[in-house]
Design a protein around this motif. Structure first.
Motif, PDB file in Angstrom:
ATOM      1  N   GLY A 150      -3.115  -8.449   4.227  1.00 14.00           N
ATOM      2  CA  GLY A 150      -3.876  -9.008   3.089  1.00 14.00           C
ATOM      3  C   GLY A 150      -4.346  -7.996   2.061  1.00 14.00           C
ATOM      4  N   ARG A 151      -4.699  -8.385   0.861  1.00 14.65           N
ATOM      5  CA  ARG A 151      -5.128  -7.574  -0.475  1.00 14.65           C
ATOM      6  C   ARG A 151      -5.893  -8.313  -1.147  1.00 14.65           C
ATOM      7  NH1 ARG A 151      -1.008  -5.684  -3.574  1.00 14.65           N
ATOM      8  NH2 ARG A 151      -1.967  -3.605  -3.727  1.00 14.65           N
ATOM      9  N   ILE A 152      -6.622  -7.262  -1.899  1.00 13.07           N
ATOM     10  CA  ILE A 152      -7.697  -7.946  -2.626  1.00 13.07           C
ATOM     11  C   ILE A 152      -7.375  -8.679  -3.860  1.00 13.07           C
ATOM     12  CG2 ILE A 152      -9.494  -7.061  -4.126  1.00 13.07           C
ATOM     13  CD1 ILE A 152     -10.866  -7.231  -1.648  1.00 13.07           C
ATOM     14  N   ILE A 153      -6.072  -7.919  -4.263  1.00 13.39           N
ATOM     15  CA  ILE A 153      -5.357  -8.801  -5.435  1.00 13.39           C
ATOM     16  C   ILE A 153      -5.152 -10.541  -5.317  1.00 13.39           C
ATOM     17  CG2 ILE A 153      -3.119  -7.848  -4.993  1.00 13.39           C
ATOM     18  CD1 ILE A 153      -4.490  -8.604  -8.578  1.00 13.39           C
ATOM     19  N   GLY A 154      -4.885 -10.469  -3.913  1.00 18.50           N
ATOM     20  CA  GLY A 154      -4.597 -11.861  -3.593  1.00 18.50           C
ATOM     21  C   GLY A 154      -5.939 -12.663  -3.270  1.00 18.50           C
ATOM     22  N   ARG A 176       0.862  -1.155   0.002  1.00 17.35           N
ATOM     23  CA  ARG A 176      -0.124   0.116   0.020  1.00 17.35           C
ATOM     24  C   ARG A 176       0.911   1.288   0.110  1.00 17.35           C
ATOM     25  NH1 ARG A 176      -3.205   0.495   4.516  1.00 17.35           N
ATOM     26  NH2 ARG A 176      -4.680   1.373   3.106  1.00 17.35           N
ATOM     27  N   PHE A 177       0.622   2.449  -0.626  1.00 14.95           N
ATOM     28  CA  PHE A 177       1.070   3.484  -0.749  1.00 14.95           C
ATOM     29  C   PHE A 177       2.513   3.237  -1.336  1.00 14.95           C
ATOM     30  CE2 PHE A 177      -1.528   4.175   2.729  1.00 14.95           C
ATOM     31  CZ  PHE A 177      -2.423   5.404   2.282  1.00 14.95           C
ATOM     32  N   MET A 178       2.680   2.448  -2.437  1.00 13.94           N
ATOM     33  CA  MET A 178       4.122   2.188  -2.893  1.00 13.94           C
ATOM     34  C   MET A 178       3.734   2.705  -4.588  1.00 13.94           C
ATOM     35  SD  MET A 178       5.925  -1.209  -2.855  1.00 13.94           S
ATOM     36  CE  MET A 178       6.087  -1.661  -1.287  1.00 13.94           C
ATOM     37  N   LYS A 179       4.853   3.178  -5.172  1.00 14.01           N
ATOM     38  CA  LYS A 179       4.619   3.595  -6.461  1.00 14.01           C
ATOM     39  C   LYS A 179       4.355   2.331  -7.402  1.00 14.01           C
ATOM     40  CE  LYS A 179       6.294   7.541  -5.505  1.00 14.01           C
ATOM     41  NZ  LYS A 179       7.334   7.687  -4.603  1.00 14.01           N
ATOM     42  N   SER A 180       3.658   2.421  -8.357  1.00 13.81           N
ATOM     43  CA  SER A 180       3.157   1.266  -9.079  1.00 13.81           C
ATOM     44  C   SER A 180       4.258   0.416  -9.872  1.00 13.81           C
ATOM     45  CB  SER A 180       2.255   1.907 -10.272  1.00 13.81           C
ATOM     46  OG  SER A 180       2.955   2.761 -11.161  1.00 13.81           O
ATOM     47  N   SER A 181       5.529   1.063 -10.111  1.00 14.43           N
ATOM     48  CA  SER A 181       6.595   0.146 -10.662  1.00 14.43           C
ATOM     49  C   SER A 181       7.010  -1.118  -9.555  1.00 14.43           C
ATOM     50  CB  SER A 181       7.600   0.873 -11.173  1.00 14.43           C
ATOM     51  OG  SER A 181       8.043   1.817  -9.834  1.00 14.43           O
ATOM     52  N   GLY A 236     -10.380   2.218   4.978  1.00 17.93           N
ATOM     53  CA  GLY A 236      -9.082   0.845   4.744  1.00 17.93           C
ATOM     54  C   GLY A 236      -8.074   0.997   5.547  1.00 17.93           C
ATOM     55  N   THR A 237      -7.458   2.133   5.645  1.00 19.84           N
ATOM     56  CA  THR A 237      -6.129   2.104   6.543  1.00 19.84           C
ATOM     57  C   THR A 237      -6.690   1.797   8.162  1.00 19.84           C
ATOM     58  OG1 THR A 237      -5.400   3.908   5.438  1.00 19.84           O
ATOM     59  CG2 THR A 237      -4.415   3.630   7.185  1.00 19.84           C
ATOM     60  N   ASN A 238      -7.952   2.304   8.376  1.00 20.61           N
ATOM     61  CA  ASN A 238      -8.174   1.924   9.864  1.00 20.61           C
ATOM     62  C   ASN A 238      -8.595   0.471   9.948  1.00 20.61           C
ATOM     63  OD1 ASN A 238      -8.350   4.588  10.469  1.00 20.61           O
ATOM     64  ND2 ASN A 238     -10.355   4.901  10.460  1.00 20.61           N
ATOM     65  N   ILE A 239      -9.153  -0.217   8.767  1.00 22.16           N
ATOM     66  CA  ILE A 239      -9.409  -1.721   8.935  1.00 22.16           C
ATOM     67  C   ILE A 239      -7.880  -2.543   9.346  1.00 22.16           C
ATOM     68  CG2 ILE A 239     -10.170  -3.770   7.400  1.00 22.16           C
ATOM     69  CD1 ILE A 239     -12.143  -1.891   6.078  1.00 22.16           C
ATOM     70  N   TYR A 240      -6.957  -1.842   8.493  1.00 16.51           N
ATOM     71  CA  TYR A 240      -5.701  -2.610   8.692  1.00 16.51           C
ATOM     72  C   TYR A 240      -5.410  -2.290  10.019  1.00 16.51           C
ATOM     73  CZ  TYR A 240      -4.809  -3.724   3.722  1.00 16.51           C
ATOM     74  OH  TYR A 240      -4.929  -4.208   2.587  1.00 16.51           O
ATOM     75  N   ALA A 241      -5.494  -1.001  10.641  1.00 17.34           N
ATOM     76  CA  ALA A 241      -4.818  -0.766  12.041  1.00 17.34           C
ATOM     77  C   ALA A 241      -5.569  -1.679  13.191  1.00 17.34           C
ATOM     78  CB  ALA A 241      -5.060   0.721  12.124  1.00 17.34           C
ATOM     79  N   VAL A 242      -6.845  -1.707  13.038  1.00 18.23           N
ATOM     80  CA  VAL A 242      -7.655  -2.202  13.943  1.00 18.23           C
ATOM     81  C   VAL A 242      -7.237  -4.005  13.907  1.00 18.23           C
ATOM     82  CG1 VAL A 242      -9.891  -3.234  14.746  1.00 18.23           C
ATOM     83  CG2 VAL A 242      -9.420  -0.711  14.019  1.00 18.23           C
ATOM     84  N   GLY A 243      -7.106  -4.399  12.605  1.00 23.06           N
ATOM     85  CA  GLY A 243      -6.920  -5.862  12.545  1.00 23.06           C
ATOM     86  C   GLY A 243      -4.997  -5.975  13.269  1.00 23.06           C
ATOM     87  N   GLY A 244      -4.564  -4.995  12.857  1.00 29.87           N
ATOM     88  CA  GLY A 244      -3.072  -5.273  13.454  1.00 29.87           C
ATOM     89  C   GLY A 244      -2.696  -4.963  14.645  1.00 29.87           C
ATOM     90  N   ASN A 245      -3.565  -4.095  15.343  1.00 27.67           N
ATOM     91  CA  ASN A 245      -3.205  -3.772  16.795  1.00 27.67           C
ATOM     92  C   ASN A 245      -4.487  -2.696  17.352  1.00 27.67           C
ATOM     93  OD1 ASN A 245      -2.205  -3.004  19.145  1.00 27.67           O
ATOM     94  ND2 ASN A 245      -0.153  -2.546  18.455  1.00 27.67           N
ATOM     95  N   LYS A 246      -5.361  -3.844  17.719  1.00 23.84           N
ATOM     96  CA  LYS A 246      -6.734  -2.873  18.283  1.00 23.84           C
ATOM     97  C   LYS A 246      -6.477  -1.821  19.347  1.00 23.84           C
ATOM     98  CE  LYS A 246     -10.425  -5.810  18.546  1.00 23.84           C
ATOM     99  NZ  LYS A 246     -11.142  -6.891  19.268  1.00 23.84           N
ATOM    100  N   GLU A 247      -5.619  -2.411  20.364  1.00 21.26           N
ATOM    101  CA  GLU A 247      -5.187  -1.386  21.344  1.00 21.26           C
ATOM    102  C   GLU A 247      -4.657  -0.141  20.799  1.00 21.26           C
ATOM    103  OE1 GLU A 247      -6.618  -2.127  24.136  1.00 21.26           O
ATOM    104  OE2 GLU A 247      -5.916  -0.072  25.174  1.00 21.26           O
ATOM    105  N   LEU A 276      -9.913  -0.544   0.872  1.00 14.28           N
ATOM    106  CA  LEU A 276      -8.864  -1.070   1.516  1.00 14.28           C
ATOM    107  C   LEU A 276      -7.264  -0.189   1.099  1.00 14.28           C
ATOM    108  CD1 LEU A 276      -8.763  -4.935   1.378  1.00 14.28           C
ATOM    109  CD2 LEU A 276      -9.140  -3.270   3.324  1.00 14.28           C
ATOM    110  N   SER A 277      -7.058   0.159  -0.215  1.00 14.89           N
ATOM    111  CA  SER A 277      -6.005   0.763  -0.607  1.00 14.89           C
ATOM    112  C   SER A 277      -5.925   2.248  -0.545  1.00 14.89           C
ATOM    113  CB  SER A 277      -5.482   0.293  -1.987  1.00 14.89           C
ATOM    114  OG  SER A 277      -6.438   0.543  -2.802  1.00 14.89           O
ATOM    115  N   ARG A 278      -7.244   2.734  -0.700  1.00 21.44           N
ATOM    116  CA  ARG A 278      -7.213   4.374  -0.831  1.00 21.44           C
ATOM    117  C   ARG A 278      -7.937   5.166   0.107  1.00 21.44           C
ATOM    118  NH1 ARG A 278      -4.875   5.670  -5.610  1.00 21.44           N
ATOM    119  NH2 ARG A 278      -5.238   7.856  -4.695  1.00 21.44           N
ATOM    120  N   THR A 279      -8.449   4.488   1.046  1.00 19.66           N
ATOM    121  CA  THR A 279      -9.331   5.254   2.000  1.00 19.66           C
ATOM    122  C   THR A 279      -9.011   5.350   3.360  1.00 19.66           C
ATOM    123  OG1 THR A 279     -10.863   3.492   2.578  1.00 19.66           O
ATOM    124  CG2 THR A 279     -11.307   4.984   0.284  1.00 19.66           C
ATOM    125  N   VAL A 280      -9.363   6.250   4.228  1.00 16.97           N
ATOM    126  CA  VAL A 280      -9.122   6.243   5.614  1.00 16.97           C
ATOM    127  C   VAL A 280      -9.805   5.071   6.284  1.00 16.97           C
ATOM    128  CG1 VAL A 280      -9.449   7.417   7.591  1.00 16.97           C
ATOM    129  CG2 VAL A 280      -8.922   8.655   5.458  1.00 16.97           C
TER     130      VAL A 280
END
Lengths: 509, 324
Positions: free
Chosen positions: B272-276, B7-12, B195-206, B189-193
């Motif tokens: 995780g990612r949708i492309i997967g 996420r947040f990576m240049k396309s190349s 989505g970032t919150n979903i990753y954040a809550v899943g990675g470290n709820k506290e 997942l990749s471009r919205t707040v």
């Protein structure tokens, strides 16, 4: 002093792009405490990992009891007699003390048939456990659940476990960083007993006072090289700091202050039954106040409650002389407060997310309409190039060392992670910053950089509240110090009067 | 450069890192080559479109479940909500002569409600999603059985078949719907707040709580979205079969979870990612379709699917290990 038990000769280890250890020699003698000092990135953790068997050396000799060791795995090291006690303790919390002591090698019933069925000999384990405890002077009930123990008691159980395993070398990684004075004395008494048993101890710590108090020999690593290995009696704090960093005491604990303005935050009559009572304090813009006290003084509980992370029974909060409703962290952030927890790993960073995301996560959630650079549109769709620009600004301003904003934050050192969290906290234009042990697990160089950031923020009028167990730190960076003991405020004094003795007197009154 | 978070990576970088991480693309290609050689009808345009059509309901549900799993929750009720969605739309069309548009909306609404119900309990009372959605699975299935009186519903109005049987050019409408759902999930997942919150809550709820993220809202959203996707999948399935039955798609849960997990989304959350998930869905669909073409009986298919899932996950594990 005894025989060398562990001898490391010319240990060389390189990672892509860095030499982590450059021909380092390190000996551990029986009955000796060998202190290993070094800033983060000096190669200390690599050396620890090699001793623990989790990392392989590229070159050099690893000699244990006069025999060269070729195979290195954590299991073999432990079997051989090297135990490592990590900062994050590895006890099974749901099991009792004795089961942890014998984890993986429970004693079986003496009776032939019962032992065939693998029936545990609980009484035998309790006895053995008591015996080890009494030898080490540890006063603990073997049947108690580990969950009920304090952190320092768990640490003692780990040490007892190492002794029960018949370890000849025990490596302790930052054992004193979360202990109060009494617990520390207890640990040191246990270490003295270990020395009498001719066990060799490797003691790794950032706290130089502790290293000098308990160490026999001190070795200092810097940039992967062993820069000195000296007798602890000849060591002075100043020389050690210089060896580690090239800085003096004054440079290590600079006196900082901000530009003081109006009262911004006032906490009145905070009470939480059984935790803290009758707490009143206030802070002005640009002020840096410190909360000093021993472990268990309830400083963290109090400030977590102020931030809305804990419920209270009674209490009011005023911001700019107006009473506010603050019951959850979201309220607090909206009102301009921000909180950096002591437990950076579990309550601070998002280890799987990038530096950029970690930095901007609060800003994403608390949009400020007056921003020049729009981070998101009203649907929460992120403008990536602005996100890069904004986080890059913070990274530059706070001096975060990072190769790419898209790196995971867990790849950064503790100090750099903390800088990212500071940037996160301030990114929502916070006016009150609460920092719980802001330099815990940060090396001496990183600490000074964090003090500078705190000073810069205070100069722009941000009010800063610091909880710190490191007394020289509180005395240096805070302009006013509040001392707590057992949930009460027992003293408040200006920096000029805050010598360690006075602070300690209030902290125990 | 970090391989696990594009996420947040240049396309190349994105493309090269997808390839380095998703050895699964490689697995998919091998699978396709193998099936093309062994089953002569596999690599034809019409069969490929058929694979996409068959994949559509699994894919739609997997998109929703990916968000749930990244948020470190689980939704075991998707297959039942799918049936519920199918039953609701079919009943409204058949017994109440409702306009198609309204019937579909109502079906999606039921999915949203059921998902939100789970989300509410998980978020407010901290009940583990595993237990709660397991109960929801039973509730939705039971509800669907009661609504239909355990009977199949046939004879739906002809225009309704467009969603599941229609084509735009050579592409099935259902596959386009699946593609859109994937795209929306990917953008969230990749471009919205959010989505970032979903990753954040899943990675470290506290840490998320301390950072002021509205954890409850995030949990509520992912489970609601999953309910929506499941009902949509049910609607598509009802349209494809022009029928609905309470017990249809009873075993889809396994395929949906497999598609997400094969796609590299960690069951521990935060990654995780949708492309997967897209690739995971395609792998499952190719296996099912290929085995049918090869004339392998259903019982052996089950065995083969299990074995191939283990193989795929093993490949992924080996690939990740080599990288670190």
């Amino acid at each position: 002093m005894g025989q060398p038990i562990l001898e490391l000769r010319n240990i060389f280890k390189a990672f892509p792009g860095v030499t982590a250890l450059d021909n380092v020699d390190f000996d551990v003698l029986g009955g000796e405490v060998h202190v290993l000092l070094g800033e983060n990135g000096a190669g200390k953790s690599t050396l620890i990992k090699i001793i623990a068997g989790t990392e392989k050396k590229d070159n050099g000799d690893f000699i244990f009891e006069q025999k060269a060791v070729e195979k290195h795995t954590p299991f073999l090291m432990r079997e051989m007699g090297i135990s490592v006690i990590h900062q994050e303790l590895s006890l099974v919390r749901l099991m009792d003390v004795k089961s942890n002591l014998f984890l993986g090698r429970d004693l079986k019933k003496k009776n032939w048939l019962l032992s065939k069925f693998g029936i545990r000999d609980d009484a035998g384990m309790v006895n053995h456990c008591k015996q080890v405890f009494s030898e080490l002077g540890i006063n603990l009930d073997p049947n108690k659940s580990v969950m009920e123990l304090t952190l320092s008691q768990m640490q003692l159980v780990e040490i007892a476990k190492a002794v029960a395993f018949d370890s000849k070398v025990i490596l302790m990684d930052e054992p004193t960083s979360s202990l109060g004075p009494e617990e520390k004395d207890q640990l040191f008494r246990v270490i003295e007993r270990l020395k009498r048993r001719k066990i060799g101890i490797v003691f790794v710590s950032h706290i130089l006072e502790d290293c000098m108090a308990i160490g026999n020999k001190i070795s200092v690593l810097r940039d992967g090289q062993l820069v000195a290995s000296i007798d602890a009696n000849d060591a002075e704090i100043d020389t050690l700091i210089k060896l580690m960093t090239g800085r003096t005491f004054q440079e290590r604990y600079p006196k900082i202050s901000g530009i003081i303005g109006e009262t911004i935050l006032e906490v009145r009559n905070f009470n939480k039954e059984g935790v803290f009572e009758n707490i009143n304090f206030s802070i002005k813009k640009g002020e840096i106040i410190g909360f000093a006290g021993l472990v268990g003084a309830r400083r963290t509980d109090l400030l977590r409650a102020v931030f809305g992370l804990e419920e209270i029974n009674t209490g009011k909060i005023f911001i700019n002389s107006k009473e506010v409703k603050l019951t959850k962290p979201r309220d607090a952030i909206r009102l301009g407060l921000t909180f950096l927890t002591e437990d950076r790993k579990n309550q601070g960073i998002f280890p799987l997310l990038t530096v950029l995301e970690n930095l901007l996560i609060c800003r994403f959630n608390f949009r400020n309409k007056s921003e020049n650079l729009r981070l998101t549109n009203k649907f929460g769709y992120i403008n990536i190039s602005n996100a890069y620009k904004i986080s890059d600004e913070y990274v530059q301003k706070f001096g975060v060392k990072v190769s790419s904003l898209a790196d995971k934050i867990s790849q950064l050192s503790g100090g750099n992670q903390q800088k990212v969290l500071l940037a996160r906290g301030i990114s929502t234009h916070a006016s009150v910053l609460i920092l719980d042990e802001p330099t815990k697990g940060v090396d001496a160089g990183g600490k000074v950089e964090i003090y500078r950031i705190i000073e810069d923020l205070a100069k722009t009028g941000v009010a800063i509240i610091v909880i710190s167990s490191e007394l020289p730190e509180v005395a240096a960076i805070c302009t006013r110090i509040i001392v707590m003991n057992d949930g009460r405020i027992t003293g408040e004094l200006p920096r000029e009067q805050a010598d360690p003795e006075t602070l300690m007197r209030y902290a125990t009154s | 450069m970090n391989e696990n978070n594009q996420r947040f990576m240049k396309s190349s970088h994105l493309i090269s890192s997808i390839f380095s991480k998703y050895g699964l693309i490689f697995a998919l290609v091998v699978l396709i080559i193998f099936l093309s050689i062994t089953a002569e009808n596999f690599l034809t345009l019409s069969n490929i479109m058929n694979v996409l059509l068959q994949a559509s309901n699994i894919g739609i549900m997997a998109a929703g479940l990916t968000l749930v799993i990244i948020c470190a929750e689980i939704d075991l009720s998707v297959a039942s909500i799918q049936s519920m969605g199918a039953v609701v739309v079919a009943l409204l069309l058949k017994d109440y002569n409702a306009p198609i548009f309204l019937a579909v909306l109502a079906s999606l609404g039921v999915g949203i409600l059921l998902g939100a119900f789970s989300g509410l309990f998980v978020g407010l009372f901290a009940i583990p999603a595993f237990i709660l959605t397991l109960a929801m699975d039973s509730l939705a299935r039971g509800g669907a059985l009661i609504l239909t009186g355990e009977q199949s519903i046939f004879g739906l109005p002809e225009p309704f078949s467009f969603l599941g049987q229609g084509y735009i050019g050579p592409v099935p409408v259902a596959a386009i719907v699946m593609g859109l759902v994937f795209l929306i999930a990917h953008l969230i997942l990749s471009r919205t707040v959010l989505g970032t919150n979903i990753y954040a809550v899943g990675g470290n709820k506290e840490a998320a709580r301390v950072a002021g993220i509205n954890v409850f809202a995030v949990q509520l959203f992912v489970l609601t979205f999953s309910g929506f996707c499941a009902a949509l999948a049910g609607t598509v399935m009802a349209s494809r079969l022009m029928a609905a039955q309470a017990i249809m798609g009873m075993f889809d849960l396994m395929d949906v979870i497999a598609a997400v997990v094969i796609g590299g989304t960690s069951l521990l959350g935060g990654e995780g990612r949708i492309i997967g998930t897209v690739i995971g869905t395609l792998i499952i669909a190719c296996i099912r379709n290929g085995l049918n073409l090869l004339g392998i009986a259903a019982d052996w298919q089950l065995l083969a699917v299990g074995a191939i899932i283990i193989l795929a996950v093993l490949l992924d594990y080996v690939g990740k290990k080599r990288q670190s």
